[in-house]
Design an enzyme around this catalytic site. Structure first.
Site, PDB file in Angstrom:
ATOM      1  N   THR A   5       1.913  15.053   9.417  1.00  0.00           N
ATOM      2  CA  THR A   5       3.133  14.353   9.775  1.00  0.00           C
ATOM      3  C   THR A   5       3.035  14.573  11.284  1.00  0.00           C
ATOM      4  OG1 THR A   5       5.706  14.690  10.207  1.00  0.00           O
ATOM      5  CG2 THR A   5       4.416  16.805   9.711  1.00  0.00           C
ATOM      6  N   GLY A   6       3.627  13.532  12.066  1.00  0.00           N
ATOM      7  CA  GLY A   6       3.737  13.625  13.430  1.00  0.00           C
ATOM      8  C   GLY A   6       2.993  12.094  13.977  1.00  0.00           C
ATOM      9  N   THR A  47       8.710  12.993   8.676  1.00  0.00           N
ATOM     10  CA  THR A  47       7.944  12.534   7.284  1.00  0.00           C
ATOM     11  C   THR A  47       7.956  13.588   6.194  1.00  0.00           C
ATOM     12  OG1 THR A  47       6.426  11.085   8.478  1.00  0.00           O
ATOM     13  CG2 THR A  47       5.681  11.747   6.365  1.00  0.00           C
ATOM     14  N   ARG A  51       4.254  -2.224  12.383  1.00  0.00           N
ATOM     15  CA  ARG A  51       3.626  -0.913  12.619  1.00  0.00           C
ATOM     16  C   ARG A  51       3.498  -0.178  11.480  1.00  0.00           C
ATOM     17  NH1 ARG A  51       4.102   4.527  12.325  1.00  0.00           N
ATOM     18  NH2 ARG A  51       3.045   5.886  13.909  1.00  0.00           N
ATOM     19  N   VAL A  52       2.283   0.118  11.017  1.00  0.00           N
ATOM     20  CA  VAL A  52       2.283   1.377  10.038  1.00  0.00           C
ATOM     21  C   VAL A  52       1.404   2.516  10.460  1.00  0.00           C
ATOM     22  CG1 VAL A  52       1.083   1.564   7.812  1.00  0.00           C
ATOM     23  CG2 VAL A  52       2.277  -0.327   8.194  1.00  0.00           C
ATOM     24  N   GLY A  53       2.093   3.492  10.179  1.00  0.00           N
ATOM     25  CA  GLY A  53       1.230   5.017  10.652  1.00  0.00           C
ATOM     26  C   GLY A  53       0.196   5.190   9.861  1.00  0.00           C
ATOM     27  N   ASP A  54       0.087   6.715   9.571  1.00  0.00           N
ATOM     28  CA  ASP A  54      -0.784   7.457   8.699  1.00  0.00           C
ATOM     29  C   ASP A  54      -0.423   7.744   7.301  1.00  0.00           C
ATOM     30  OD1 ASP A  54       1.108   8.986  10.132  1.00  0.00           O
ATOM     31  OD2 ASP A  54       0.136  10.721   9.008  1.00  0.00           O
ATOM     32  N   GLY A  87       1.215   9.338  13.785  1.00  0.00           N
ATOM     33  CA  GLY A  87       0.330   8.720  13.052  1.00  0.00           C
ATOM     34  C   GLY A  87      -0.863   8.146  13.337  1.00  0.00           C
TER      35      GLY A  87
HETATM   36  N1  ASP Z   1       3.431  10.030  10.638  1.00  0.00           N
HETATM   37  C1  ASP Z   1       4.625   9.400  10.516  1.00  0.00           C
HETATM   38  C2  ASP Z   1       4.036   8.057  11.337  1.00  0.00           C
HETATM   39  O1  ASP Z   1       3.574   8.075  12.358  1.00  0.00           O
HETATM   40  C3  ASP Z   1       5.697   9.817  11.499  1.00  0.00           C
HETATM   41  C4  ASP Z   1       5.795  11.255  11.619  1.00  0.00           C
HETATM   42  O2  ASP Z   1       5.626  11.928  10.575  1.00  0.00           O
HETATM   43  O3  ASP Z   1       6.677  11.595  12.561  1.00  0.00           O
HETATM   44  O4  ASP Z   1       4.566   6.972  10.990  1.00  0.00           O
END
Ligand code: ASP
Length: 321
Positions: A235-236, A184, A212-215, A238
């Site tokens: 990032t990471g 991200t 699905r939706v993340g952060d 979510g």
């Molecule tokens: N944070 C993003 C999500 O969870 C993915 C990512 O940054 O790896 O959708």
């Protein structure tokens, strides 16, 4: 004193006592003085994105314009499998994108689970500026994009399709830590007036469930800015950022006097408290305060970020593990 007046007064005092400590704990905000140098930071090693955003700031564009232009470099890059065109699809083979933006006035816009439109940060900006809403999702967001002149295109590249087909053979969902050392893109820009604005854009976790939706597109989780204090991006994994409202938490910790570095470390610590041991997922935070001090921290080592001012530098963040 009449009884009623007394009750009103004592209520006011009690409320005052409850509220006051928060204000006293808040760091005194002193306005920036002197010559302010434009500054760009963004997650991972997206050097072309940070360079483009810094150029935009130096050309006199606003922080938001710079951030949206900067992240578009990666949204348009078909070889980046974590953002925009060429992003890894969900488990049904559909690329769906998420993004949000926030400006120095505290206004924001977001789009969730959008298909066929690659420049979703610009779309989030359009939601903020041209609609009475903050969030548009799915087909509603896509139809709005088309009305606004965005072009619909197939975002699943041949390479992403092949990787997905390979994945289908085992269909084992295990997000990879520090995937290809990019992911991200969350970007914070500070212009020559000291205004901080930013954008966050992603294709989300590879092979996520459809819908699905993340952060990343959620204001407060993937991105938060308070122009008096500073901003943060994530990032990471979510789901873990969402559970702790990570970016908002970091800005609030900076408001209480923590440095950006201390605030990022505390936000990672909150996640680790809930996940004892060494988690098998990554979360990384990047923060900037009003003075332009930057901090970053992640669960696992390997998180890098860009810092563009006199130089466009890649910096390796410290990590818990
Ligand atoms: N944070 C993003 C999500 O969870 C993915 C990512 O940054 O790896 O959708």
């Amino acid at each position: 004193m009449k009884r009623r007046t007394f009750i009103e007064k004592s209520t006011a005092t009690t409320l005052g006592a409850l509220i006051a400590p928060r204000f006293f704990n808040s760091k005194k905000i002193s306005p920036l003085k002197g010559n302010i140098q434009p500054l760009v930071v963004c997650t991972w090693s997206f050097d072309k994105a940070s360079a483009a955003a810094l150029k935009a700031l130096n050309d006199g564009k606003t922080s938001l314009e710079a951030a949206v232009e900067g992240v578009a470099i990666e949204e348009n890059n078909p070889y980046n499998t974590t953002v925009g065109l060429g992003g890894a699809p969900d488990r049904e083979g559909t690329v769906s994108l998420d993004a949000c933006v926030m400006n120095h006035l505290g206004n924001c816009g977001a789009v969730l689970a959008v298909e066929n439109i690659k420049n979703v940060a610009a779309l989030a900006q359009a939601v903020m500026e041209k609609t009475p809403h903050v969030i548009l999702t799915g087909n509603g967001a896509k139809n709005f994009a088309l009305e606004q002149g965005f072009v619909a295109e197939n975002l699943l590249t041949e390479e992403s399709k092949l990787n997905w087909e390979k994945w289908l053979k085992t269909a084992n969902y295990q997000p990879v830590i520090n995937i290809e050392n990019h992911d991200t893109i969350g970007m914070l820009c500070r212009d020559k007036d000291g205004n901080i604005e930013g954008a966050c854009t992603t294709s989300g976790l590879a092979y996520k469930m459809k819908g699905r939706v993340g952060d990343s597109p959620i204001i407060g989780s993937g991105l938060f800015i308070d122009n008096q204090i500073g901003g943060a991006v994530a990032t990471g994994m979510g789901e873990e950022v969402l559970k702790t409202v990570g970016s908002f938490l970091i800005v609030e910790l900076m408001r209480q006097g923590k440095t950006p570095q201390e605030a990022c470390e505390e936000a990672v610590a909150r996640i680790l408290e809930k996940n004892p041991g060494k988690p098998n997922f990554q979360v990384a935070y990047l923060a900037m305060n009003k003075q332009g001090t930057v901090g970053a921290y992640s669960i696992h080592s390997g998180f890098t970020y860009m810092h563009a001012q006199e130089e466009n530098k890649i910096i390796k963040a410290d990590a818990a593990f």
